[in-house]
Design a protein around this motif. Structure first.
Motif, PDB file in Angstrom:
ATOM      1  N   ASN A 165       5.385 -14.393 -34.261  1.00 25.85           N
ATOM      2  CA  ASN A 165       5.786 -14.091 -32.875  1.00 25.85           C
ATOM      3  C   ASN A 165       7.202 -14.570 -32.573  1.00 25.85           C
ATOM      4  O   ASN A 165       7.820 -14.140 -31.596  1.00 25.85           O
ATOM      5  CB  ASN A 165       4.838 -14.747 -31.865  1.00 25.85           C
ATOM      6  CG  ASN A 165       3.472 -14.104 -31.798  1.00 25.85           C
ATOM      7  OD1 ASN A 165       2.520 -14.698 -31.306  1.00 25.85           O
ATOM      8  ND2 ASN A 165       3.336 -12.898 -32.289  1.00 25.85           N
ATOM      9  N   ASP A 166       7.722 -15.452 -33.389  1.00 21.00           N
ATOM     10  CA  ASP A 166       9.074 -15.982 -33.215  1.00 21.00           C
ATOM     11  C   ASP A 166      10.116 -14.849 -33.168  1.00 21.00           C
ATOM     12  O   ASP A 166      11.213 -15.019 -32.642  1.00 21.00           O
ATOM     13  CB  ASP A 166       9.378 -16.933 -34.376  1.00 21.00           C
ATOM     14  CG  ASP A 166      10.366 -18.000 -33.959  1.00 21.00           C
ATOM     15  OD1 ASP A 166      10.413 -18.304 -32.754  1.00 21.00           O
ATOM     16  OD2 ASP A 166      11.097 -18.491 -34.834  1.00 21.00           O
ATOM     17  N   ARG A 201      12.034 -14.023 -29.953  1.00 17.31           N
ATOM     18  CA  ARG A 201      13.268 -14.697 -29.513  1.00 17.31           C
ATOM     19  C   ARG A 201      14.483 -13.831 -29.778  1.00 17.31           C
ATOM     20  O   ARG A 201      15.471 -13.858 -29.063  1.00 17.31           O
ATOM     21  CB  ARG A 201      13.456 -15.995 -30.322  1.00 17.31           C
ATOM     22  CG  ARG A 201      12.793 -17.212 -29.779  1.00 17.31           C
ATOM     23  CD  ARG A 201      13.288 -18.467 -30.486  1.00 17.31           C
ATOM     24  NE  ARG A 201      13.194 -18.406 -31.936  1.00 17.31           N
ATOM     25  CZ  ARG A 201      14.225 -18.236 -32.760  1.00 17.31           C
ATOM     26  NH1 ARG A 201      15.444 -18.111 -32.292  1.00 17.31           N
ATOM     27  NH2 ARG A 201      14.026 -18.171 -34.077  1.00 17.31           N
ATOM     28  N   GLU A 212       1.515 -16.982 -34.842  1.00 14.68           N
ATOM     29  CA  GLU A 212       2.454 -17.625 -33.911  1.00 14.68           C
ATOM     30  C   GLU A 212       3.858 -17.692 -34.512  1.00 14.68           C
ATOM     31  O   GLU A 212       4.851 -17.444 -33.829  1.00 14.68           O
ATOM     32  CB  GLU A 212       1.975 -19.029 -33.570  1.00 14.68           C
ATOM     33  CG  GLU A 212       1.072 -19.063 -32.363  1.00 14.68           C
ATOM     34  CD  GLU A 212       0.858 -20.485 -31.865  1.00 14.68           C
ATOM     35  OE1 GLU A 212       0.619 -20.639 -30.669  1.00 14.68           O
ATOM     36  OE2 GLU A 212       0.916 -21.434 -32.678  1.00 14.68           O
ATOM     37  N   GLN A 213       3.912 -18.031 -35.800  1.00 17.59           N
ATOM     38  CA  GLN A 213       5.243 -18.061 -36.475  1.00 17.59           C
ATOM     39  C   GLN A 213       5.883 -16.679 -36.447  1.00 17.59           C
ATOM     40  O   GLN A 213       7.077 -16.531 -36.219  1.00 17.59           O
ATOM     41  CB  GLN A 213       5.088 -18.486 -37.928  1.00 17.59           C
ATOM     42  CG  GLN A 213       4.984 -19.975 -38.141  1.00 17.59           C
ATOM     43  CD  GLN A 213       4.689 -20.279 -39.618  1.00 17.59           C
ATOM     44  OE1 GLN A 213       5.159 -19.587 -40.523  1.00 17.59           O
ATOM     45  NE2 GLN A 213       3.888 -21.294 -39.855  1.00 17.59           N
TER      46      GLN A 213
END
Ligand SMILES: NC(=O)c1ccc[n+]([C@@H]2O[C@H](COP(=O)([O-])OP(=O)(O)OC[C@H]3O[C@@H](n4cnc5c(N)ncnc54)[C@H](O)[C@@H]3O)[C@@H](O)[C@H]2O)c1
Ligand SMILES: O=C(O)C(=O)C[C@]1(C(=O)O)C=C[C@@H](O)C=C1
Length: 280
Positions: free
Chosen positions: A273-274, A277, A270-271
């Motif tokens: 996936n940042d 942004r 998840e980190q």
């Protein structure tokens, strides 16, 4: 304007054909240590003719150095020593610190603009050159305060006309950010290719099973050592800095697998996936 392109490979050849097609260059003279590459570049109409460096410099308003960065460190002082005060020299190299150091006290330093078009592919040589390579990408101009105003204006006009977006950086910032955003990806991809070649001895399986995932992450491993070893030699310190972090990150994934801690594994992905942004 007549342009001399020293190094008629992927980047030199692509810039030559782009500037001819958009009318910035009326004529392009190629200079290359490889006679075969000059022949290929003429046959592909990237350049109009091939000449030795000193002859090309007698005719060109703008000189583009597009060899590997180790050769540039020798060619740049030589080229600056041969030009008149009206001529302008740029390089397109991927590192800047050593190159700028080599000419910091040169009497013709002002005629030189250090540049780095942030576009390329994993292929090399004139056969890989394409006209739209640079469209809407970013061109970095480095230590612009040390270039003459008219030289800078010409080079900005050249890149803006492609069109490319211009970004100005100091040399250290350029080399640091290039290590973090560009150079580390290549080491990561070289290591991935070596990993799979070592573990998967059945080459037919690589060919059968490789889909977008493997192909996209291993693409950069096809890149030439002639271009990349000089970059790693010149940018060693910043590359080592980011490589240490990369090894730490790999070790984190390894440690969570060993511990079977898939909750933390989930969070780590998840980190990661940042990045969505920043890069859609
Ligand atoms: N490939 C990329 O993605 C990319 C992107 C941006 C910038 N760059 C930079 O552009 C430069 C060129 O890279 P490329 O990918 O076009 O390489 P390339 O291998 O495709 O072309 C390099 C050319 O330079 C010639 N050459 C080598 N040494 C020479 C010398 N001493 N004198 C004259 N010619 C010489 C080679 O024969 C070849 O034709 C490098 O400095 C690289 O760091 C590359
Ligand atoms: O897209 C690629 O194949 C590249 O290697 C291009 C790339 C990069 O994005 O890292 C490589 C080196 C450069 O100096 C600039 C661009």
């Amino acid at each position: 304007m007549t342009i001399a392109v020293v190094g008629v490979g992927l980047i030199g050849g692509s810039l030559a054909i782009t500037l001819k097609e958009n009318g910035f260059a009326g004529r392009v003279i190629g200079v290359d240590q490889s006679a075969a590459n000059i022949d290929k570049a003429i046959r592909r109409r990237l350049i109009d003719e091939g000449l030795p460096l000193a002859d090309a410099l007698r005719q060109a308003g703008l000189v583009v150095l597009a060899t590997p960065v180790d050769a540039m460190a020798r060619l740049l002082p030589e080229t600056l020593g041969l030009i008149t005060p009206e001529q302008v020299v740029i390089d397109v190299g991927s590192t800047k610190g050593q190159l700028l150091e080599a000419v910091k006290a040169h009497p013709n330093r002002g005629r030189y603009v250090a540049t780095h078009p942030m576009a390329g592919t994993e292929f090399s040589g004139p056969e890989a050159a394409v006209p739209n390579l640079f469209d809407h990408k970013c061109a970095v101009l480095v230590d612009v305060k040390d270039s003459d105003a008219d030289a800078l204006e010409l080079v900005k006009r050249m890149y803006a006309g492609i069109p490319m977006q211009l970004v100005e950086l100091e040399r250290d910032a350029h080399d640091l950010h290039s290590a973090y955003v560009s150079h580390i990806s290549h080491i990561s991809s070289f290591a991935l290719a070596l990993t799979v070649l070592e573990k998967e001895r059945d080459e037919a399986r690589i060919f059968e099973l490789a889909s977008g995932g493997f192909s996209s992450t291993v693409r950069l491993a096809k890149s030439s050592p002639d271009m990349w070893v000089p970059i790693f030699r010149q940018n060693r310190d910043y590359v080592l800095d980011v490589l240490d972090e990369h090894i730490n990150q790999l070790a984190r994934f390894r440690s969570l697998l060993i511990k079977k801690d898939f909750e933390a594994f989930y969070q780590l992905i998840e980190q990661a996936n940042d990045i969505k942004r920043i890069l859609k």
